[in-house]
Design a protein around this motif. Structure first.
Motif, mmCIF file in Angstrom:
data_model
loop_
_atom_site.group_PDB
_atom_site.id
_atom_site.type_symbol
_atom_site.label_atom_id
_atom_site.label_comp_id
_atom_site.label_asym_id
_atom_site.label_seq_id
_atom_site.Cartn_x
_atom_site.Cartn_y
_atom_site.Cartn_z
ATOM 1 N N UNK A 37 50.105 42.302 35.784
ATOM 2 C CA UNK A 37 49.593 40.932 35.693
ATOM 3 C C UNK A 37 48.775 40.656 36.945
ATOM 4 N N UNK A 38 47.562 40.143 36.752
ATOM 5 C CA UNK A 38 46.643 39.844 37.844
ATOM 6 C C UNK A 38 46.323 38.351 37.839
ATOM 7 N N UNK A 39 46.478 37.721 39.004
ATOM 8 C CA UNK A 39 46.073 36.330 39.192
ATOM 9 C C UNK A 39 44.897 36.295 40.157
ATOM 10 N N UNK A 40 43.677 36.029 39.678
ATOM 11 C CA UNK A 40 42.565 35.805 40.598
ATOM 12 C C UNK A 40 42.731 34.427 41.225
ATOM 13 N N UNK A 41 42.599 34.314 42.543
ATOM 14 C CA UNK A 41 42.941 33.044 43.187
ATOM 15 C C UNK A 41 41.948 32.692 44.278
ATOM 16 N N UNK A 42 41.549 31.439 44.295
ATOM 17 C CA UNK A 42 40.718 30.885 45.352
ATOM 18 C C UNK A 42 41.194 29.459 45.625
ATOM 19 N N UNK A 43 41.870 29.281 46.756
ATOM 20 C CA UNK A 43 42.381 27.960 47.169
ATOM 21 C C UNK A 43 43.269 27.332 46.093
ATOM 22 N N UNK A 124 46.950 42.133 32.297
ATOM 23 C CA UNK A 124 46.988 40.742 31.838
ATOM 24 C C UNK A 124 46.437 39.846 32.944
ATOM 25 N N UNK A 125 45.414 39.072 32.635
ATOM 26 C CA UNK A 125 44.812 38.151 33.591
ATOM 27 C C UNK A 125 45.302 36.725 33.330
ATOM 28 N N UNK A 126 45.667 36.033 34.403
ATOM 29 C CA UNK A 126 46.140 34.648 34.303
ATOM 30 C C UNK A 126 45.482 33.841 35.415
ATOM 31 N N UNK A 127 44.842 32.736 35.081
ATOM 32 C CA UNK A 127 44.246 31.876 36.104
ATOM 33 C C UNK A 127 45.341 31.291 36.991
ATOM 34 N N UNK A 128 45.021 31.098 38.266
ATOM 35 C CA UNK A 128 46.030 30.677 39.243
ATOM 36 C C UNK A 128 46.117 29.169 39.408
ATOM 37 N N UNK A 129 45.400 28.391 38.585
ATOM 38 C CA UNK A 129 45.428 26.936 38.734
ATOM 39 C C UNK A 129 46.221 26.246 37.629
ATOM 40 N N UNK A 130 47.013 27.017 36.865
ATOM 41 C CA UNK A 130 47.754 26.428 35.752
ATOM 42 C C UNK A 130 48.927 25.587 36.253
ATOM 43 N N UNK A 131 49.131 24.470 35.586
ATOM 44 C CA UNK A 131 50.262 23.594 35.879
ATOM 45 C C UNK A 131 51.274 23.697 34.738
ATOM 46 N N UNK A 132 52.544 23.411 35.035
ATOM 47 C CA UNK A 132 53.607 23.490 34.023
ATOM 48 C C UNK A 132 53.572 24.846 33.324
ATOM 49 N N UNK A 133 53.461 25.913 34.122
ATOM 50 C CA UNK A 133 53.259 27.251 33.577
ATOM 51 C C UNK A 133 54.483 27.762 32.836
ATOM 52 N N UNK A 134 54.236 28.416 31.698
ATOM 53 C CA UNK A 134 55.286 29.063 30.922
ATOM 54 C C UNK A 134 55.010 30.560 30.858
ATOM 55 N N UNK A 196 38.731 31.108 27.780
ATOM 56 C CA UNK A 196 40.030 30.977 28.442
ATOM 57 C C UNK A 196 40.288 32.113 29.411
ATOM 58 N N UNK A 197 40.937 31.794 30.528
ATOM 59 C CA UNK A 197 41.184 32.785 31.565
ATOM 60 C C UNK A 197 42.455 33.582 31.385
ATOM 61 N N UNK A 198 43.171 33.360 30.303
ATOM 62 C CA UNK A 198 44.412 34.076 30.052
ATOM 63 C C UNK A 198 44.180 35.063 28.904
#
Length: 314
Positions: A37-43, A124-134, A196-198
């Motif tokens: 699982x990869x989370x690309x993240x910027x701030x 698996x790519x997942x954006x790092x700005x998700x809220x209430x993540x499941x 979608x980023x997921x």
């Protein structure tokens, strides 16, 4: 809608609850495939820690679905790296990956480089700005890749509320990406969230795809995967609701320009007339122009990179 797409919707669109976790795990054990699982993240210090914690708790400690969890920091000026590491992720800075090629800004650049620092058969790519993540966002889209051997790429689909209104998010999708896909690649018209980023895919597919360096990466990947693998190798899974930090209108304009350019390249590989976008902001003396460059660079398929070839041979 094309008859082919209607058939695809009935055979390649699923809900996350159609594949219970025990069935996914049994398929993983049977096939021996590994999952990164990869989370690309910027701030993203406000959200990245919670996402990492949920994945580690639900899909690494409680059940062994995810084999490695990597946050690729693309130059954060906040505590994104520290928060992600404290939550249990392996954190890699974008500039540390393939240093002989100077990095350029953009999400696609980070996703492309992540292939060099992960080893999973499924990425698996997942954006790092998700809220209430499941954790359904991960298990839902990884599941078909473990249980369906002829599926190569799976996109998440979901509701995207905006300011409390259901279905009003995804403005660039509705105003730019969906019209482009319906007009030029109608086989892809069945995707609910094409930008979608997921999403998850087999490494064997990802390493053969070029990666637009910026916001065009999702559309480019979908179009290229269609041509390389065919529609039946693509699928989507309903994972519920996606809540995240929304961009302002001008940022969305820049995103739309990059997406249009990505489509333009794939339509004609034609002459770039004007690789820039001018927008306007009101200043002290009236409206002032602001001109931004449009992402035009693309990274080649990772399988063509010498360092990646050497790692595969090792």
């Amino acid at each position: 809608m094309l008859e082919e797409v209607e058939r695809w919707l009935s055979t390649r669109s699923w809900s996350a609850n159609e594949r219970p976790l025990h069935r996914i795990l049994a398929a993983k054990q049977r096939t021996g495939q590994t999952v990164s699982v990869v989370l690309p993240a910027l701030n993203e210090e406000a959200t990245v820690g919670d996402i990492v914690s949920v994945i580690r708790h639900d899909l690494m400690r409680q059940v062994p679905l995810v084999d490695e969890l990597v946050v690729v920091d693309s130059g954060s000026t906040d505590r994104t790296s520290e928060v992600a590491a404290a939550a249990g992720a392996r954190v890699v800075h974008r500039d540390e990956i393939l240093p002989r090629l100077p990095a350029v800004p953009g999400k696609g650049e980070v996703l492309w480089r992540s292939l060099l620092v992960t080893r999973g058969d499924i990425v698996c790519f997942v954006d790092a700005d998700l809220k209430d993540f499941s954790s359904d966002f991960v298990s839902g889209i990884v599941g078909p890749l473990l249980t369906e051997p002829d599926v190569d790429l799976v996109k998440a689909m979901y509701d995207r509320p905006l300011a409390g209104a259901s279905g009003q998010g995804g403005r660039v999708t509705e105003l730019m990406a969906r019209p482009l896909l319906n007009m030029h690649w109608p086989q892809l018209a069945g995707f609910v969230q094409p930008l979608g980023g997921e999403y998850a895919a087999r490494r064997s597919l990802l390493e053969q795809l070029p990666f637009p360096v910026g916001y065009g990466v999702e559309l480019g990947m979908l179009v290229d995967a269609l041509h390389l693998a065919g529609l039946d190798a693509l699928a989507q899974v309903d994972v519920g609701v996606r809540r995240h930090r929304h961009q302002d209108g001008q940022a969305l304009g820049r995103m739309a320009a990059a997406i249009y350019r990505t489509a333009q390249l794939r339509l004609a590989r034609g002459h770039l007339i004007r690789p820039a976008l001018t927008q306007f902001e009101r200043g002290e003396d009236g409206f002032e122009p602001r001109t931004y460059s449009v992402d035009t660079e693309e990274r080649p398929p990772m399988v063509d990179i010498a360092e990646y070839q050497a790692r595969r041979a090792a």
